[in-house]
Design an enzyme around this catalytic site. Structure first.
Site, PDB file in Angstrom:
ATOM      1  N   VAL A 157     -48.007  15.980 -62.459  1.00  0.00           N
ATOM      2  CA  VAL A 157     -48.588  17.211 -61.913  1.00  0.00           C
ATOM      3  C   VAL A 157     -48.483  18.374 -62.891  1.00  0.00           C
ATOM      4  CG1 VAL A 157     -48.150  16.498 -59.533  1.00  0.00           C
ATOM      5  CG2 VAL A 157     -46.414  17.839 -60.746  1.00  0.00           C
TER       6      VAL A 157
ATOM      7  N   HIS B 150     -51.649  13.039 -57.800  1.00  0.00           N
ATOM      8  CA  HIS B 150     -50.562  13.664 -57.037  1.00  0.00           C
ATOM      9  C   HIS B 150     -50.655  15.184 -57.027  1.00  0.00           C
ATOM     10  CE1 HIS B 150     -47.912   9.816 -57.502  1.00  0.00           C
ATOM     11  NE2 HIS B 150     -48.790   9.724 -56.529  1.00  0.00           N
TER      12      HIS B 150
END
Length: 237
Positions: free
Chosen positions: A96, A112
């Site tokens: 991320v 994600h």
């Protein structure tokens, strides 16, 4: 010796290991903690509902860490591979931290979520973190005054782009895994789909992944040390 042409369809999955080489600590390497926090306290919807101040404190720090971190040679090697393959390349990341995008990758799916963004829990607007007031203990939406949450897929939530990823797994001729232990599902199961559909499967990781049985070629070590040479070989440099 494996050689790619511009028509070779390649799907790449990256995990925490590639980011660790840029100085970003991983959950598995921190004794089951993220910066001394239990997963249950900072990375679940329940945690956010019960203590959004604490969760935002945690993600503010992770956002700042991502800003100061720099892509490493493995990120740059994947950019080179994408430039060679064009539309026949797709990168799926479990990370991320935006390092792939910072490196220059264009065809990236952040399954994600991303530390660069947040979402309003009320009107569902997506905003860039850099555009909101992070001095607030709980940042609020500038449009409806609703509570903002990090644009992160937490434990118990469904990852993004699963339909697109499944389609790519069924079409790719080569599936490359970089820096992932093969433990966290559904990503850990992607290699099985690719393998069953006839793809060549390749993995680079510090340790042997749990799904090693489905991997045709495994290279053990740091991705920043190994991947640049592999990419050069694959594209005939």
């Amino acid at each position: 010796m494996l050689k790619f042409t511009p028509d070779t369809n390649v799907l790449v999955l990256t995990g925490a290991g590639i980011s660790a080489e840029s100085g970003i600590r991983t959950f598995r390497d921190s004794g089951g903690l993220w910066e001394n926090h239990r997963v249950e306290d900072v990375a679940t919807p329940e945690a956010f509902n019960s203590n959004p101040v604490k969760v935002w404190e945690f993600y503010r720090q992770r956002y700042q860490d991502s800003i100061s971190s720099k892509p490493n040679p493995a990120h740059l090697a994947l950019v080179k591979l994408e430039q060679f393959l064009g539309d026949n390349f797709l990168l799926v990341t479990q990370n991320v931290d935006c390092l792939h995008i910072k490196a220059g990758s264009k065809r990236v799916l952040e399954m994600h979520g991303s530390l660069a963004n947040c979402i309003c829990t009320k009107c569902h607007s997506k905003l860039a973190i850099k555009d909101i007031d992070l001095t607030q203990p709980i940042p609020l939406c500038p449009f409806c005054n609703g509570i903002l949450r990090p644009d992160i897929v937490w434990f118990g939530e469904i990852p993004h782009y699963l339909n697109i990823i499944d389609d790519a797994l069924r079409k790719c001729s080569v599936f490359i895994i970089v820096g992932t232990s093969g433990v966290v599902y559904p990503a850990a199961g992607f290699v099985l789909t690719a393998k069953l559909m006839g793809a060549k499967t390749i993995a680079i990781n510090l340790g042997k992944p749990d799904n090693l049985a489905y991997i045709d070629e495994f290279y053990q070590g740091k991705s920043g040390d190994i991947l640049p040479g592999l990419v050069a070989m694959w594209i005939g440099e």
